[in-house]
Design a protein around this motif. Sequence first.
Motif, PDB file in Angstrom:
ATOM      1  N   GLY A   1      -2.164   2.430   5.289  1.00  0.00           N
ATOM      2  CA  GLY A   1      -1.339   3.021   4.426  1.00  0.00           C
ATOM      3  C   GLY A   1      -0.666   4.274   5.189  1.00  0.00           C
ATOM      4  O   GLY A   1      -0.039   4.935   4.348  1.00  0.00           O
ATOM      5  N   LEU A   2      -1.142   4.729   6.420  1.00  0.00           N
ATOM      6  CA  LEU A   2      -0.495   5.652   6.901  1.00  0.00           C
ATOM      7  C   LEU A   2       0.653   5.283   7.606  1.00  0.00           C
ATOM      8  O   LEU A   2       0.930   4.057   7.786  1.00  0.00           O
ATOM      9  N   PRO A   3       1.423   6.172   7.866  1.00  0.00           N
ATOM     10  CA  PRO A   3       2.858   6.048   8.417  1.00  0.00           C
ATOM     11  C   PRO A   3       2.906   5.461   9.680  1.00  0.00           C
ATOM     12  O   PRO A   3       2.127   6.136  10.773  1.00  0.00           O
ATOM     13  N   SER A   4       3.359   4.398  10.071  1.00  0.00           N
ATOM     14  CA  SER A   4       3.762   4.066  11.425  1.00  0.00           C
ATOM     15  C   SER A   4       4.290   5.138  12.442  1.00  0.00           C
ATOM     16  O   SER A   4       5.275   5.827  11.999  1.00  0.00           O
ATOM     17  N   GLY A   5       3.944   5.179  13.526  1.00  0.00           N
ATOM     18  CA  GLY A   5       4.398   6.385  14.471  1.00  0.00           C
ATOM     19  C   GLY A   5       3.751   7.687  14.260  1.00  0.00           C
ATOM     20  O   GLY A   5       4.147   8.729  14.940  1.00  0.00           O
ATOM     21  N   LEU A   6       2.905   7.817  13.353  1.00  0.00           N
ATOM     22  CA  LEU A   6       2.198   9.030  13.086  1.00  0.00           C
ATOM     23  C   LEU A   6       1.605   9.547  14.188  1.00  0.00           C
ATOM     24  O   LEU A   6       0.783   8.794  14.865  1.00  0.00           O
TER      25      LEU A   6
ATOM     26  N   ALA B   1       0.856  -1.080  -0.081  1.00  0.00           N
ATOM     27  CA  ALA B   1       0.025   0.113   0.187  1.00  0.00           C
ATOM     28  C   ALA B   1       0.827   1.159   0.053  1.00  0.00           C
ATOM     29  O   ALA B   1       1.803   1.283   0.458  1.00  0.00           O
ATOM     30  N   SER B   2       0.369   2.241  -0.758  1.00  0.00           N
ATOM     31  CA  SER B   2       1.070   3.484  -0.713  1.00  0.00           C
ATOM     32  C   SER B   2       1.088   4.320   0.673  1.00  0.00           C
ATOM     33  O   SER B   2      -0.003   4.174   1.491  1.00  0.00           O
ATOM     34  N   ARG B   3       2.081   4.591   1.130  1.00  0.00           N
ATOM     35  CA  ARG B   3       2.193   5.312   2.726  1.00  0.00           C
ATOM     36  C   ARG B   3       2.884   6.609   2.513  1.00  0.00           C
ATOM     37  O   ARG B   3       4.168   6.435   2.097  1.00  0.00           O
ATOM     38  N   ALA B   4       2.204   7.532   2.831  1.00  0.00           N
ATOM     39  CA  ALA B   4       2.811   8.969   3.038  1.00  0.00           C
ATOM     40  C   ALA B   4       3.600   8.973   4.125  1.00  0.00           C
ATOM     41  O   ALA B   4       3.485   8.599   5.339  1.00  0.00           O
ATOM     42  N   ARG B   5       5.021   9.524   4.140  1.00  0.00           N
ATOM     43  CA  ARG B   5       5.824   9.811   5.106  1.00  0.00           C
ATOM     44  C   ARG B   5       5.580  11.018   5.757  1.00  0.00           C
ATOM     45  O   ARG B   5       5.500  12.158   5.312  1.00  0.00           O
ATOM     46  N   PRO B   6       5.605  10.831   7.122  1.00  0.00           N
ATOM     47  CA  PRO B   6       5.539  12.289   7.951  1.00  0.00           C
ATOM     48  C   PRO B   6       6.692  13.122   8.314  1.00  0.00           C
ATOM     49  O   PRO B   6       7.126  13.346   9.362  1.00  0.00           O
ATOM     50  N   THR B   7       7.593  13.463   7.231  1.00  0.00           N
ATOM     51  CA  THR B   7       8.437  14.163   7.244  1.00  0.00           C
ATOM     52  C   THR B   7       8.297  15.806   7.410  1.00  0.00           C
ATOM     53  O   THR B   7       9.223  16.322   7.721  1.00  0.00           O
ATOM     54  N   GLY B   8       7.149  16.428   7.613  1.00  0.00           N
ATOM     55  CA  GLY B   8       7.019  17.641   7.656  1.00  0.00           C
ATOM     56  C   GLY B   8       6.909  18.620   6.664  1.00  0.00           C
ATOM     57  O   GLY B   8       6.620  19.532   6.699  1.00  0.00           O
ATOM     58  N   ALA B   9       7.336  18.085   5.529  1.00  0.00           N
ATOM     59  CA  ALA B   9       7.005  18.894   4.206  1.00  0.00           C
ATOM     60  C   ALA B   9       5.678  18.865   3.713  1.00  0.00           C
ATOM     61  O   ALA B   9       4.841  18.077   4.153  1.00  0.00           O
ATOM     62  N   THR B  10       5.498  20.133   3.073  1.00  0.00           N
ATOM     63  CA  THR B  10       4.127  20.375   2.645  1.00  0.00           C
ATOM     64  C   THR B  10       3.618  19.334   1.782  1.00  0.00           C
ATOM     65  O   THR B  10       4.393  18.672   0.879  1.00  0.00           O
ATOM     66  N   GLY B  11       2.336  18.764   2.007  1.00  0.00           N
ATOM     67  CA  GLY B  11       1.906  17.438   1.428  1.00  0.00           C
ATOM     68  C   GLY B  11       1.976  16.312   1.613  1.00  0.00           C
ATOM     69  O   GLY B  11       1.346  15.426   1.434  1.00  0.00           O
ATOM     70  N   GLU B  12       2.772  16.246   2.988  1.00  0.00           N
ATOM     71  CA  GLU B  12       3.053  15.051   3.655  1.00  0.00           C
ATOM     72  C   GLU B  12       2.206  14.996   5.068  1.00  0.00           C
ATOM     73  O   GLU B  12       2.037  15.958   5.587  1.00  0.00           O
ATOM     74  N   LEU B  13       1.886  13.639   5.432  1.00  0.00           N
ATOM     75  CA  LEU B  13       1.105  13.759   6.790  1.00  0.00           C
ATOM     76  C   LEU B  13       1.732  14.040   7.922  1.00  0.00           C
ATOM     77  O   LEU B  13       2.892  13.520   8.184  1.00  0.00           O
ATOM     78  N   GLU B  14       1.026  14.822   8.639  1.00  0.00           N
ATOM     79  CA  GLU B  14       1.520  15.460  10.026  1.00  0.00           C
ATOM     80  C   GLU B  14       1.110  14.780  11.315  1.00  0.00           C
ATOM     81  O   GLU B  14       1.940  14.563  12.160  1.00  0.00           O
ATOM     82  N   VAL B  15      -0.357  14.829  11.252  1.00  0.00           N
ATOM     83  CA  VAL B  15      -1.156  14.248  12.218  1.00  0.00           C
ATOM     84  C   VAL B  15      -2.250  13.870  12.042  1.00  0.00           C
ATOM     85  O   VAL B  15      -3.063  14.379  11.079  1.00  0.00           O
ATOM     86  N   LEU B  16      -2.975  12.883  12.909  1.00  0.00           N
ATOM     87  CA  LEU B  16      -4.057  12.533  12.459  1.00  0.00           C
ATOM     88  C   LEU B  16      -5.041  12.769  13.975  1.00  0.00           C
ATOM     89  O   LEU B  16      -4.678  12.356  15.097  1.00  0.00           O
ATOM     90  N   GLY B  17      -6.188  13.558  13.662  1.00  0.00           N
ATOM     91  CA  GLY B  17      -7.038  13.836  14.797  1.00  0.00           C
ATOM     92  C   GLY B  17      -8.421  13.093  14.612  1.00  0.00           C
ATOM     93  O   GLY B  17      -8.684  12.745  13.665  1.00  0.00           O
ATOM     94  N   VAL B  18      -9.060  12.542  15.806  1.00  0.00           N
ATOM     95  CA  VAL B  18     -10.081  11.674  16.087  1.00  0.00           C
ATOM     96  C   VAL B  18     -10.911  12.148  16.719  1.00  0.00           C
ATOM     97  O   VAL B  18     -10.954  12.820  17.895  1.00  0.00           O
TER      98      VAL B  18
END
Length: 527
Positions: free
Chosen positions: A247-252, A81-98
């Motif tokens: 497909g979200l990054p582990s540790g997000l 599965a495609s997984r976005a890396r949370p590197t902090g760059a624009t367009g990449e995943l930063e946090v998940l709110g629930v």
Amino acid sequence: MGVIVGLDVGTTAAKAVAVDTASGWRTSANAEYRLDAPRPRWQVQDPSAVLAAVDTVLAEVARAVGDRGGGAGSSRSAGGASRARPTGATGELEVLGVGTAMHGLIGMDAELRPVTELITWADTRAHAEAAELRAQGRATELLERSGTPVHPMSPLTKLMWFGRHDRSTLHAARHWIGLKDLVLLHLTGRVVTELSTASASGLVDLAARDWSPGSLDLAGVSREQLPDILPTTALLELSSAAADRTGLPSGLPVNSGATDGPLGNLGTGAIAPGVAGMSIGTSGAVRTVVPEPRTDSRGRLFCYALTDDAWVLGGAVSNGGLVMRWAAETFLPQADGTARDAEALALAAQAPPGSDGLVMLPYLLGERAPLWDPDLSGSYLGVRHAHGREHFMRAALEGVCLQMADLVDVLDGVTPVTEVRCTGGVFRSGLWRGVMAAALGRPLVPTDDAEGSALGSVALALLATGRADDLTGALAQVAPAGGADEAVEVPEADRATYARVRGRTLDLLRGYGELAEHLADLADARG
């Protein structure tokens, strides 16, 4: 700055929205599941179906973020599965709110396997337990302590029911958790809750921000059986198992978040003094934000946390959009799916405002605020020969709107309400917007998005990660571009019509009371 994902797990669907706060780019996903009624008064769900929907919507937005990054911000998991890396760059995943619906309850064994179904807010099996607490005069005390009205929706009364009717399950459950806690466990592997969910349980002492020993005694559970209460701004981590499923990054980072009602206020911008947030989905609610816990003197309103210093005062109705869906299924049995919903609105629009005197009391599931009576039944009043399907359909819609207007009036009696901001799929309809605005008799401002609670999860996650200093600043970063900010315009004649309908409803109810007395007299005469 990166992409923030907001998750909203409701009564009949899970929604996820991903927002790039730098560019304004957004994407969303939705997955539905069933609300089952295996016995009278029971309204339950299969936990696995809810969690499967959570995985589905998160995977969909993860793919959209990965595709948008053109491969530069994504990688492949072991499963491909495609997984976005949370590197902090624009367009990449930063946090998940629930965010999730409140008042749910599920028992788990020592291995964290469910021993009950998910018992939803709509489940009223504990009606006798709630009635007993009210008869004992404990309702006011419990509301003032916990912020949760005494009603079978609450986990407090549900646990009391298990203690009386299913003690084997009560003893088999090592943990008792809510819907939010189930989702957090699924995503992070942690058995925890947060202040917003806990404050809607009836089991918390709001002053102490902790479980109430007195309420736990009533419920028949120990503190060790309940999860630790985290702040709504706490950060956890996405587990590797959840990463593989979505497909979200582990540790997000995963923000513990709040419940859907308070998040709906945040996501629709209803956080300023005098502004109330209204949401209608399966059920409905009206809420306004106050700086500390408070209740009204007559016990008609709840008070739940958004953050430690932002509390949501308001009321929820059990009968929202489900009333119109019931009417559509009843009066348009040959239609199907979304086509039936559209046909129902078109049919309702054929009747005039006020439905030519036909009135519906929309209590199909009893009622919560402001009446707090799970035994109420719905009815049509003032039926005449000239009334057709279009009148019954419109009266159902009007009944919901008038009930919501009554709730706004109750809230206004405690803290002034000068404007109402609304969210929910029903408000895509011009008919819903027009009738609600006319019934309210005060400005109704629709948001341009039906995903207010999901956007609230995004905003709260921004606060949790330090990307915003306060809720207002967080909201400013996720406010939908081009959002509607003008009140719905309705003819003054329509406002006057619905003011008369309120009076007519009272007259009809008095008339039926006289009829009941007359029939009782006849029965006595025959006896």
